[in-house]
Design an enzyme around this catalytic site. Structure first.
Site, PDB file in Angstrom:
ATOM      1  N   CYS A   1      88.660 148.398  20.807  1.00 45.99           N
ATOM      2  CA  CYS A   1      89.324 149.655  20.457  1.00 45.99           C
ATOM      3  C   CYS A   1      90.492 149.925  21.396  1.00 45.99           C
ATOM      4  O   CYS A   1      91.608 150.172  20.958  1.00 45.99           O
ATOM      5  CB  CYS A   1      88.314 150.795  20.473  1.00 45.99           C
ATOM      6  SG  CYS A   1      87.361 150.882  21.984  1.00 45.99           S
TER       7      CYS A   1
ATOM      8  N   GLY B   1      85.641 157.331  10.042  1.00 43.18           N
ATOM      9  CA  GLY B   1      85.435 158.548  10.831  1.00 43.18           C
ATOM     10  C   GLY B   1      85.695 159.803  10.002  1.00 43.18           C
ATOM     11  O   GLY B   1      84.969 160.802  10.101  1.00 43.18           O
TER      12      GLY B   1
ATOM     13  N   GLU C   1      84.615 158.257  18.039  1.00 44.24           N
ATOM     14  CA  GLU C   1      85.410 157.271  18.804  1.00 44.24           C
ATOM     15  C   GLU C   1      86.043 156.340  17.783  1.00 44.24           C
ATOM     16  O   GLU C   1      85.384 155.444  17.256  1.00 44.24           O
ATOM     17  CB  GLU C   1      84.507 156.488  19.753  1.00 44.24           C
ATOM     18  CG  GLU C   1      83.860 157.315  20.846  1.00 44.24           C
ATOM     19  CD  GLU C   1      84.824 157.702  21.944  1.00 44.24           C
ATOM     20  OE1 GLU C   1      86.033 157.403  21.847  1.00 44.24           O
ATOM     21  OE2 GLU C   1      84.374 158.326  22.917  1.00 44.24           O
TER      22      GLU C   1
HETATM   23  P1  NAD Z   1      84.049 150.695  10.303  1.00 44.33           P
HETATM   24  O1  NAD Z   1      84.586 152.063  10.301  1.00 44.33           O
HETATM   25  O2  NAD Z   1      84.333 149.811   9.149  1.00 44.33           O
HETATM   26  O3  NAD Z   1      82.460 150.714  10.438  1.00 44.33           O
HETATM   27  C1  NAD Z   1      81.817 151.392  11.494  1.00 44.33           C
HETATM   28  C2  NAD Z   1      80.412 151.764  11.074  1.00 44.33           C
HETATM   29  O4  NAD Z   1      80.464 152.755  10.040  1.00 44.33           O
HETATM   30  C3  NAD Z   1      79.574 150.618  10.522  1.00 44.33           C
HETATM   31  O5  NAD Z   1      78.259 150.724  11.028  1.00 44.33           O
HETATM   32  C4  NAD Z   1      79.595 150.888   9.024  1.00 44.33           C
HETATM   33  O6  NAD Z   1      78.485 150.331   8.347  1.00 44.33           O
HETATM   34  C5  NAD Z   1      79.550 152.398   9.002  1.00 44.33           C
HETATM   35  N1  NAD Z   1      79.975 153.023   7.746  1.00 44.33           N
HETATM   36  C6  NAD Z   1      80.612 152.458   6.678  1.00 44.33           C
HETATM   37  N2  NAD Z   1      80.862 153.401   5.737  1.00 44.33           N
HETATM   38  C7  NAD Z   1      80.378 154.578   6.210  1.00 44.33           C
HETATM   39  C8  NAD Z   1      80.353 155.910   5.715  1.00 44.33           C
HETATM   40  N3  NAD Z   1      80.880 156.227   4.522  1.00 44.33           N
HETATM   41  N4  NAD Z   1      79.793 156.873   6.476  1.00 44.33           N
HETATM   42  C9  NAD Z   1      79.267 156.576   7.695  1.00 44.33           C
HETATM   43  N5  NAD Z   1      79.267 155.329   8.223  1.00 44.33           N
HETATM   44  C10 NAD Z   1      79.817 154.335   7.486  1.00 44.33           C
HETATM   45  O7  NAD Z   1      84.558 150.042  11.668  1.00 44.33           O
HETATM   46  P2  NAD Z   1      84.396 148.531  12.156  1.00 44.33           P
HETATM   47  O8  NAD Z   1      85.303 147.682  11.321  1.00 44.33           O
HETATM   48  O9  NAD Z   1      82.954 148.194  12.255  1.00 44.33           O
HETATM   49  O10 NAD Z   1      84.966 148.614  13.654  1.00 44.33           O
HETATM   50  C11 NAD Z   1      86.314 148.469  13.963  1.00 44.33           C
HETATM   51  C12 NAD Z   1      86.963 149.810  14.236  1.00 44.33           C
HETATM   52  O11 NAD Z   1      86.228 150.506  15.228  1.00 44.33           O
HETATM   53  C13 NAD Z   1      88.361 149.682  14.795  1.00 44.33           C
HETATM   54  O12 NAD Z   1      89.208 150.629  14.185  1.00 44.33           O
HETATM   55  C14 NAD Z   1      88.200 150.018  16.260  1.00 44.33           C
HETATM   56  O13 NAD Z   1      89.356 150.485  16.896  1.00 44.33           O
HETATM   57  C15 NAD Z   1      87.112 151.034  16.220  1.00 44.33           C
HETATM   58  N6  NAD Z   1      86.441 151.138  17.511  1.00 44.33           N
HETATM   59  C16 NAD Z   1      86.642 152.249  18.273  1.00 44.33           C
HETATM   60  C17 NAD Z   1      86.048 152.361  19.529  1.00 44.33           C
HETATM   61  C18 NAD Z   1      86.269 153.569  20.408  1.00 44.33           C
HETATM   62  O14 NAD Z   1      85.566 153.731  21.387  1.00 44.33           O
HETATM   63  N7  NAD Z   1      87.214 154.429  20.102  1.00 44.33           N
HETATM   64  C19 NAD Z   1      85.226 151.327  19.986  1.00 44.33           C
HETATM   65  C20 NAD Z   1      85.035 150.216  19.188  1.00 44.33           C
HETATM   66  C21 NAD Z   1      85.636 150.131  17.932  1.00 44.33           C
END
Ligand code: NAD
Length: 469
Positions: free
Chosen positions: A281, A230, A247
Site C-alpha cells: 500500500c 472501501g 486503510e
Molecule cells: P480488494 O479491495 O480487492 O479486497 C480486499 C478485501 O475485501 C478482500 O478480502 C475481498 O474479498 C474483500 N471484499 C471484496 N468485495 C467486498 C465487498 N463488497 N465488501 C466487503 N469486502 C469485500 O483489495 P486487494 O486487491 O485484496 O488489495 C489491494 C489493495 O489494498 C490496494 O489498493 C492496496 O493499496 C490496498 N492496501 C492498503 C493498505 C493500507 O494499509 N492502506 C495495506 C495493504 C493493501
C-alpha cells in the site's frame, strides 16, 4: 486436494463447497478453502458475540497476558507460516519477503500486547471526579487483502483482542490459507469464539465481506484493501452505524531533492518502490527527481535493480517473486504497455513467463500518464523529472490518494520542510514505507480514514465512556 477448514468457535468448519488457492509462481493449486455462505457467517458472528462478555470482562492484566501468550505461540510457528505465505502469496522467503513479514507480524503483536489504555482522570477537584474510560465495542469484523495476509491480520486482530473485543476475520480469497492457520494457532491458546475465521471466494451472488459489513452484530469493521471496495464497505456499514477503519489504496510520491546523493539513495529508492514487488500500500509509486541529478539517479537505480534475483519465492536466493494474481498482472501489463509509448524504458518492460514481470523502470513520464496517476500495485516505477521543488510538490499532491510519501536529500532540515507540505498520512525522509508499531499509520484523502498501530490505533477499537461523580 486438501480442503482447509475455517475456524468457528474454536472448531474446524468446512462448507458445502470450496475454492482453490493457487501458487502464483507456477499456477499449481496448493489447497482449497471453504466457500462459506450466510449461515456460516452468522455462526461465526454468533460465536464471537457469545465469547465477548467473558473476554471483555477480563482485567487489563489478563488481556495483556493472553496477548503475550498468543504472540509467543505464533512465534513458535513463524517458519511454517512464512512458507505458507510464500506458497499462496508468491513473495520470497528471504529479503523483504515472508520471513520478514512474520518478523513484522511478531513485532507488532508483541508491541500491541504491551500497550495499555488506562482510565484517564480528566478532573479531580472539589467539583468532582471526571474519568474517561475506554470500553470494547463487541464483535470486530476484519477484512484483509492479499499482499501481507498474516501481518495485516495481526494488525487487525491484536489491538481488537488487547482492548477486549472478539473477532471474525475474512481474508482475501487469494490468500486465505495462512490466515486460517494463523487463527488455528491463536485458538490453541485462546478461549473458543474469541477469534474466528470465515472464507469465501467473492464470486457469485453472496459476498462474505459485504455481508459482514452489513451485519447488525458486528460493531466495527477494520478494512484494508482497495478504495473501490472501501467505498462498498462504507455503504454496507451505514445502515448499522458501525465504527470503521479504512486503510485503502495509495499512490505514494517520492521527491528527490537536488542535493541528494544518487549512489547513496539508490538502494533505499529501489526497495521503497519494489518492496513485495510493488504490491504494497505505502510503496513509492511515483518518483519525482530534480533535473540536475535525474540521469545519475536513473543510472544508479537501474544498476541496483539489475542485481535483484527474480524467481520462485520458495528458492532461497530469490528476492522478488511473481505478481500475485492474473488480475493484478493484467493491470501492470496494461499500464506498462501504455507507459512504453509515452516514456523511455530504462529497465524491464516486457512480461515474462506466467505471472512473472521483471522490475520495470520508465522515465520521461509526467502527471496525467496512467502509470503515474493510477495505483499500479506492481513492479513498475515511473520517473518524472522536475525543475523546481514547488512543481514537484504540486505534482506529488495532485492525487486523490494520500497514504505515504518521502523526501530524499542530504539536508534533513530542508527535507522536513518539504515533507510537512505533502498531503499524506506518513512521510519518511531518505526511506519509504518504514512503518513501525509505535507510530500511528493511516491515510488521508481517498486513502481512507482512521489509523492503526500505537495507542491511537488501539483507541479505534473502543468507545469512550465518561463517568462524572
Ligand atoms: P480488494 O479491495 O480487492 O479486497 C480486499 C478485501 O475485501 C478482500 O478480502 C475481498 O474479498 C474483500 N471484499 C471484496 N468485495 C467486498 C465487498 N463488497 N465488501 C466487503 N469486502 C469485500 O483489495 P486487494 O486487491 O485484496 O488489495 C489491494 C489493495 O489494498 C490496494 O489498493 C492496496 O493499496 C490496498 N492496501 C492498503 C493498505 C493500507 O494499509 N492502506 C495495506 C495493504 C493493501
Amino acid at each position: 486436494m486438501t480442503v482447509h477448514s475455517a475456524i468457528i468457535d474454536g472448531k474446524p468448519v468446512v462448507a458445502q463447497s470450496s475454492f482453490g488457492v493457487v501458487n502464483p509462481a507456477n499456477g499449481i493449486e496448493i489447497g482449497r478453502a471453504p466457500a462459506m455462505g450466510e449461515e456460516d457467517l452468522a455462526r461465526a458472528i454468533a460465536a464471537a458475540k457469545a465469547a465477548f462478555p467473558a473476554w471483555s470482562a477480563k482485567s487489563d492484566d489478563a488481556l495483556q497476558a493472553a496477548c503475550i501468550a498468543v504472540t509467543e505461540h505464533i512465534k513458535a510457528s513463524a517458519e511454517e507460516l512464512a512458507r505458507l505465505i510464500t506458497l499462496e502469496q508468491g513473495k520470497p522467503l528471504n529479503g523483504m519477503g515472508s520471513r520478514w513479514e512474520m518478523g513484522g507480524a511478531l513485532a507488532w503483536a508483541g508491541h500491541t500486547a504491551g500497550l495499555s489504555l488506562p482510565v484517564k482522570v480528566l478532573q479531580d477537584n472539589q467539583h468532582g471526579l471526571v474519568e474517561l474510560h475506554r470500553k470494547p465495542l463487541g464483535v470486530v469484523g476484519s477484512i484483509t487483502p492479499w499482499n501481507f495476509p498474516v501481518m495485516i491480520g495481526i494488525w487487525h486482530i491484536m489491538p481488537a483482542l488487547r482492548t477486549g473485543n472478539t473477532v471474525v476475520i475474512k481474508p482475501s480469497p487469494l490468500t486465505p490459507l495462512s490466515t486460517i492457520r494463523l487463527v488455528e494457532i491463536m485458538n490453541e491458546v485462546l478461549p473458543p469464539g474469541v477469534v474466528n475465521v470465515v472464507t469465501g471466494d467473492d464470486s457469485g451472488q453472496f459476498n462474505l465481506g459485504a455481508a459482514m459489513a452489513a451485519h447488525p452484530d458486528v460493531k466495527k469493521v477494520v478494512f484494508t484493501g482497495s478504495c473501490a471496495t472501501g467505498q462498498k464497505v462504507m455503504r454496507s456499514a451505514a445502515e448499522t452505524i458501525k465504527h470503521l477503519t479504512l486503510e485503502l489504496g495509495g499512490n505514494d510520491a517520492a521527491i528527490v531533492l537536488p542535493d541528494a546523493n544518487p549512489a547513496e539513495i539508490a538502494e533505499g529508492l529501489f526497495w521503497g518502490a519494489f518492496i513485495n514487488n510493488g504490491q504494497t500500500c505505502a510503496a513509492i509509486k511515483r518518483l519525482y527527481v530534480h533535473e540536475s541529478i535525474h540521469d545519475a539517479v536513473c543510472d544508479e537505480l537501474v544498476e541496483f535493480a539489475r542485481g535483484i534475483p527474480v524467481g520462485d519465492g520458495a528458492l532461497e536466493p530469490t528476492l522478488l517473486g511473481p505478481i500475485q494474481n492474473p488480475m493484478q498482472f493484467a493491470k501492470v501489463s496494461r499500464l506498462v504497455a501504455d507507459a512504453k509509448a509515452r516514456g523511455k524504458v530504462l529497465l524491464g518492460g516486457e512480461p515474462a513467463e506466467g505471472l512473472f514481470f521483471p522490475p520495470t523502470i520508465i522515465a520521461g513520464l509526467s502527471n496525467g500518464d496512467p502509470l503515474v496517476d493510477e495505483e499500479q500495485f506492481g513492479p513498475a516505477l515511473p520517473i518524472i523529472k522536475y525543475s523546481n521543488v514547488e512543481d514537484a510538490l504540486r505534482m506529488a499532491n495532485d492525487s486523490e490518494f494520500g497514504l505515504g510519501g518521502s523526501v530524499w536529500s542530504s539536508d534533513i532540515a530542508a527535507a522536513r520542510k518539504v515533507a510537512a507540505r505533502m498531503e499524506c498520512g506518513s512521510v519518511w525522509i531518505n526511506k519509504h514505507a518504514a512503518i513501525q508499531p509505535n507510530a500511528p499509520f493511516g491515510g488521508v484523502k481517498g486513502s481512507g480514514f482512521g489509523v492503526e498501530f500505537a495507542d491511537e490505533g488501539m483507541k479505534e477499537y473502543t468507545d469512550i465512556q465518561v463517568i462524572f461523580s
